[in-house]
Design a protein around this motif. Structure first.
Motif, mmCIF file in Angstrom:
data_model
loop_
_atom_site.group_PDB
_atom_site.id
_atom_site.type_symbol
_atom_site.label_atom_id
_atom_site.label_comp_id
_atom_site.label_asym_id
_atom_site.label_seq_id
_atom_site.Cartn_x
_atom_site.Cartn_y
_atom_site.Cartn_z
ATOM 1 N N ARG A 1 -12.384 23.880 -17.825
ATOM 2 C CA ARG A 1 -11.372 23.232 -16.859
ATOM 3 C C ARG A 1 -11.814 23.001 -15.502
ATOM 4 N NH1 ARG A 1 -7.772 26.876 -19.723
ATOM 5 N NH2 ARG A 1 -8.006 28.356 -18.213
ATOM 6 N N LYS A 2 -12.905 24.095 -15.246
ATOM 7 C CA LYS A 2 -13.134 23.940 -13.592
ATOM 8 C C LYS A 2 -14.403 22.758 -13.690
ATOM 9 C CE LYS A 2 -15.611 26.846 -10.138
ATOM 10 N NZ LYS A 2 -16.089 28.377 -9.838
ATOM 11 N N ASP B 1 -14.125 15.009 -15.393
ATOM 12 C CA ASP B 1 -12.783 14.190 -15.194
ATOM 13 C C ASP B 1 -12.022 14.987 -13.993
ATOM 14 O OD1 ASP B 1 -13.315 12.171 -16.996
ATOM 15 O OD2 ASP B 1 -12.066 12.888 -18.420
ATOM 16 N N VAL B 2 -12.430 16.267 -13.673
ATOM 17 C CA VAL B 2 -11.600 17.123 -12.804
ATOM 18 C C VAL B 2 -12.488 17.426 -11.656
ATOM 19 C CG1 VAL B 2 -10.390 19.298 -12.323
ATOM 20 C CG2 VAL B 2 -10.275 18.008 -14.480
ATOM 21 N N ASN B 3 -13.705 17.776 -11.755
ATOM 22 C CA ASN B 3 -14.497 18.125 -10.847
ATOM 23 C C ASN B 3 -15.574 16.748 -10.557
ATOM 24 O OD1 ASN B 3 -16.723 19.321 -9.032
ATOM 25 N ND2 ASN B 3 -16.477 21.233 -10.188
#
Length: 312
Positions: free
Chosen positions: A29-30, A34-36
């Motif tokens: 998740r981290k 796509d997030v980071n």
């Protein structure tokens, strides 16, 4: 050399499947691209995925634990070929009999009489006897806060591969922190033939303490004070992990929860500044009053306009 997969996921070598999955989900998740948006996140994410794919597969994990970064060169049926779990034939097992747990990787002749030297020769493309270093091993070293503060020489007893206890003399550095590893060179698994033995790593686990709480090298301790000491100010003693008693000045008008810092009175640091000691005030009220004490508290209640519940 590639990073250790256990370090990549931040789990101990004896982590179970649930621990490995939880660690993977948290890191994924981290670092998911796509997030980071950090350019380095994609490479980190690939590293995390590789570590998880290996450690979540019991067969791959077994080979990785035994052979390290060369595990992909080992055939999938290596356990059968060396007779893993067949008495003296080898394999993995956890020591028993109390004390810190340590995982041993053993080798030798399997149930089918397969010579490990010959097997390793076919794996790594060598001829004749192949020198395969012994596997590193890890055990936990429980310490009290005071022991971690002082350091010093300790005798540690662990169960060896044969189940017999082995004693080690360990130099614990002063100010050792929770999770820090102490290396005992050459005390791990035996190498193949005349290959060097692996190392034994003792991972420090600092035990819960009735007074002290550790955050890194900083030490926190609750400091009980009387209502009048908190109101009028006072100099009071405070315990330290060294065993000595320090003095701290309680400022006038202090309330519960106020934190007073004693610089350098925390855990020692051989490579830099020592940690700090933080005394957290806790105002204590007598459970029983003498007649005179009750009179004084009633008088104070009558003349004081202080209301701690008033919105400021």
């Amino acid at each position: 050399m590639a990073r250790d997969f256990y370090e990549v996921l931040g789990v101990p070598r004896d982590a179970d499947e649930d621990e490995i999955q939880r660690a993977y989900r948290k890191l994924a998740r981290k670092y998911h691209p796509d997030v980071n948006r950090d350019p380095a996140a994609e490479e980190r994410f690939k590293e995390i995925n590789e570590a998880f794919s290996v450690l979540s597969d019991p067969n791959q994990r077994g080979r990785y634990d035994r052979f390290g970064e060369d595990f992909r060169k080992v055939p999938e049926d290596w356990e059968e070929r060396v007779g893993a779990g067949a008495g003296p034939g080898g394999g993995f097992r956890w020591s028993t009999g109390g004390g810190p747990r340590v995982r041993y990787a053993t080798s030798g002749f399997g149930a089918e009489g397969v010579d490990v030297d010959d097997l390793f020769g076919s794996i790594f493309g060598g001829a004749g006897r192949v020198r395969v270093p012994g596997a590193d091993q890890e055990a936990e070293l429980p310490l009290t806060v005071e022991e971690a503060y002082r350091g010093g020489r300790r005798t540690v007893t662990l169960a060896g591969p044969s189940g017999q206890p082995r004693r080690y003399e360990v130099d614990v550095p002063p100010g050792v922190t929770d999770g820090q590893r102490i290396r005992l060179a050459g005390e791990g698994g035996r190498g193949n033939g005349d290959a060097p033995a692996g190392d034994l790593y003792l991972r420090v686990r600092i035990q819960p303490h009735p007074q002290f709480r550790l955050e890194g090298r900083d030490v926190y301790v609750q400091l009980p004070v009387t209502p009048w000491e908190a109101a009028l100010g006072a100099t009071v003693p405070v315990p330290t992990p060294s065993g000595a008693t320090a003095k701290v000045t309680v400022p006038t008008g202090s309330s519960s929860g106020r934190r007073l810092r004693l610089r350098g009175e925390g855990m020692p640091n051989p490579r830099g500044a020592d940690g700090n000691l933080y005394a957290e005030l806790r105002i204590m009220v007598p459970s029983r009053f003498s007649d005179r004490e009750r009179e004084l508290f009633e008088e104070l209640a009558a003349v004081s306009s202080f209301d701690p519940r008033r919105t400021r």
